[in-house]
Design a protein around this motif. Structure first.
Motif, PDB file in Angstrom:
ATOM      1  N   LEU A 124       0.844  -1.189   0.000  1.00  0.00           N
ATOM      2  CA  LEU A 124       0.000   0.000   0.000  1.00  0.00           C
ATOM      3  C   LEU A 124       0.879   1.238   0.000  1.00  0.00           C
ATOM      4  N   VAL A 125       0.583   2.170  -0.905  1.00  0.00           N
ATOM      5  CA  VAL A 125       1.229   3.485  -0.912  1.00  0.00           C
ATOM      6  C   VAL A 125       0.126   4.525  -0.819  1.00  0.00           C
ATOM      7  N   THR A 126       0.240   5.427   0.130  1.00  0.00           N
ATOM      8  CA  THR A 126      -0.766   6.478   0.298  1.00  0.00           C
ATOM      9  C   THR A 126      -0.086   7.772   0.720  1.00  0.00           C
ATOM     10  N   TYR A 127      -0.846   8.873   0.699  1.00  0.00           N
ATOM     11  CA  TYR A 127      -0.298  10.213   0.938  1.00  0.00           C
ATOM     12  C   TYR A 127      -1.135  10.886   2.023  1.00  0.00           C
ATOM     13  N   ILE A 128      -0.460  11.280   3.112  1.00  0.00           N
ATOM     14  CA  ILE A 128      -1.163  11.731   4.316  1.00  0.00           C
ATOM     15  C   ILE A 128      -0.637  13.107   4.737  1.00  0.00           C
ATOM     16  N   PRO A 129      -1.521  14.057   5.088  1.00  0.00           N
ATOM     17  CA  PRO A 129      -1.027  15.340   5.605  1.00  0.00           C
ATOM     18  C   PRO A 129      -0.209  15.104   6.887  1.00  0.00           C
ATOM     19  N   LYS A 130       0.846  15.867   7.056  1.00  0.00           N
ATOM     20  CA  LYS A 130       1.754  15.642   8.186  1.00  0.00           C
ATOM     21  C   LYS A 130       1.026  15.643   9.525  1.00  0.00           C
ATOM     22  N   SER A 131      -0.019  16.436   9.639  1.00  0.00           N
ATOM     23  CA  SER A 131      -0.729  16.560  10.917  1.00  0.00           C
ATOM     24  C   SER A 131      -1.406  15.251  11.325  1.00  0.00           C
ATOM     25  N   HIS A 132      -1.677  14.360  10.372  1.00  0.00           N
ATOM     26  CA  HIS A 132      -2.384  13.121  10.664  1.00  0.00           C
ATOM     27  C   HIS A 132      -1.562  11.864  10.355  1.00  0.00           C
ATOM     28  N   PHE A 133      -0.303  12.073   9.980  1.00  0.00           N
ATOM     29  CA  PHE A 133       0.509  10.954   9.504  1.00  0.00           C
ATOM     30  C   PHE A 133       0.666   9.853  10.550  1.00  0.00           C
ATOM     31  N   GLU A 134       1.113  10.195  11.740  1.00  0.00           N
ATOM     32  CA  GLU A 134       1.375   9.186  12.770  1.00  0.00           C
ATOM     33  C   GLU A 134       0.097   8.451  13.168  1.00  0.00           C
ATOM     34  N   MET A 135      -1.014   9.170  13.228  1.00  0.00           N
ATOM     35  CA  MET A 135      -2.271   8.553  13.619  1.00  0.00           C
ATOM     36  C   MET A 135      -2.717   7.506  12.597  1.00  0.00           C
ATOM     37  N   VAL A 136      -2.657   7.864  11.313  1.00  0.00           N
ATOM     38  CA  VAL A 136      -3.056   6.919  10.261  1.00  0.00           C
ATOM     39  C   VAL A 136      -2.112   5.720  10.237  1.00  0.00           C
ATOM     40  N   LYS A 137      -0.829   5.965  10.351  1.00  0.00           N
ATOM     41  CA  LYS A 137       0.150   4.875  10.345  1.00  0.00           C
ATOM     42  C   LYS A 137      -0.098   3.898  11.487  1.00  0.00           C
ATOM     43  N   GLU A 138      -0.367   4.416  12.684  1.00  0.00           N
ATOM     44  CA  GLU A 138      -0.613   3.553  13.843  1.00  0.00           C
ATOM     45  C   GLU A 138      -1.871   2.713  13.649  1.00  0.00           C
ATOM     46  N   GLU A 139      -2.899   3.290  13.064  1.00  0.00           N
ATOM     47  CA  GLU A 139      -4.129   2.539  12.820  1.00  0.00           C
ATOM     48  C   GLU A 139      -3.895   1.405  11.827  1.00  0.00           C
ATOM     49  N   LEU A 140      -3.084   1.651  10.824  1.00  0.00           N
ATOM     50  CA  LEU A 140      -2.753   0.607   9.854  1.00  0.00           C
ATOM     51  C   LEU A 140      -1.921  -0.502  10.504  1.00  0.00           C
ATOM     52  N   PHE A 141      -1.002  -0.121  11.370  1.00  0.00           N
ATOM     53  CA  PHE A 141      -0.198  -1.119  12.084  1.00  0.00           C
ATOM     54  C   PHE A 141      -1.088  -2.028  12.933  1.00  0.00           C
ATOM     55  N   LYS A 142      -2.124  -1.450  13.541  1.00  0.00           N
ATOM     56  CA  LYS A 142      -3.000  -2.216  14.434  1.00  0.00           C
ATOM     57  C   LYS A 142      -3.701  -3.370  13.716  1.00  0.00           C
ATOM     58  N   VAL A 143      -3.961  -3.215  12.417  1.00  0.00           N
ATOM     59  CA  VAL A 143      -4.701  -4.259  11.687  1.00  0.00           C
ATOM     60  C   VAL A 143      -3.770  -5.179  10.899  1.00  0.00           C
ATOM     61  N   GLY A 144      -2.455  -5.050  11.113  1.00  0.00           N
ATOM     62  CA  GLY A 144      -1.519  -5.995  10.511  1.00  0.00           C
ATOM     63  C   GLY A 144      -0.681  -5.481   9.366  1.00  0.00           C
TER      64      GLY A 144
END
Length: 269
Positions: free
Chosen positions: A41-61
């Protein structure tokens, strides 16, 4: 069932891996690792939400491969977008082009997780329209595939190995190539009809290859390796025990029974 020749979520659940364990091999690995299996998966995230989105993706594997978790790669850059009259941008104004500092995130995942990974991305990402790419990699994935290969602690004579093989698989007969007094230490195995894996066994440097349903001309490939045909049923006999153990572990509230019936249609005289 996927366990019969390949792995479920780890090579140790494959029947060939169980064959190797029953034979007493160590350092067991996949003989023919799966290719074209890993997703990215490659996606583009605003810096303000980057860590939050990354952590959520990590949680599901996402980002988990083999013995490693939370693996990712990121690059900072600039994204642009221009929303029409029906848009509702989280950042910027509709009708005007916005230029945003974004971070590109790249994570790999296994194919059975694609639905939950995509659902999590769309739910956690702040944009109304999420830009993303999902691709299939041709990379080799050693934890899933066909066959197994391992080593004995000490090398043994061909006769000793053939006796051990016959007793381990309770074979009526072991069909094999000319031994030429070969010493056996590294052994490849593949349950069921495994003639197609001979070249992989040779390339892996195995001294012997245990499988079933070898035809007459298959044995001519055994000039540098001891080919052993133990019988189709005999090579897969551990499958029901493997599945019994796996299902009992996954469904502890159910009574999983293992049949004692002998279903091998082949007899030896």
């Amino acid at each position: 069932i996927y366990a019969t020749h390949t792995a479920l979520d780890n090579a140790k659940y494959g029947v060939s891996y169980r064959m190797a364990e029953e034979l007493g091999l160590k350092n067991i690995k996949t003989l023919i690792p799966q290719r074209g299996f890993i997703k990215k998966l490659v996606t583009y995230i605003p810096k303000s939400h980057f860590e939050m989105v990354k952590e959520e993706l990590f949680k599901v594997g996402a980002g988990k491969l083999g013995n490693y978790e939370e693996s990712s790669f990121s690059i900072n850059g600039t994204g642009t977008f221009l929303g029409n009259e029906k848009s509702n941008p989280m950042i910027g104004e509709k009708g005007k082009r916005s230029t945003i500092e974004e971070t590109m995130l790249s994570v790999t995942f296994l194919p059975h997780l694609e639905s939950i990974v995509l659902k999590t991305l769309l739910k956690s990402h702040p944009y109304e329209e999420v830009a993303y790419e999902i691709s299939t990699l041709n990379n080799q994935y050693d934890h899933i595939g066909m066959g197994a290969i391992g080593e004995f602690k000490e090398e043994m004579s061909t006769n000793h190995f053939l006796n051990k093989t016959k007793n381990t698989f309770n074979s009526g007969v072991v069909r094999h190539t000319n031994s030429k007094n070969k010493k056996i230490k590294k052994v490849a195995l593949l349950g069921g009809s495994g003639a197609f894996g001979i070249k992989n066994a040779i390339q892996s440097g195995a001294d012997a290859y245990i499988t079933a349903d070898l035809k007459y001309h298959d044995f001519f490939q055994g000039e540098s390796i001891l080919l052993c045909d133990v019988g189709h049923y005999e090579s897969e006999q551990f499958t029901k025990n493997l599945l019994h153990e796996y299902l009992s572990k996954k469904f502890s509230n159910f009574a999983i029974l293992c049949a004692d019936a002998q279903t091998n249609p082949v007899n030896y005289y």
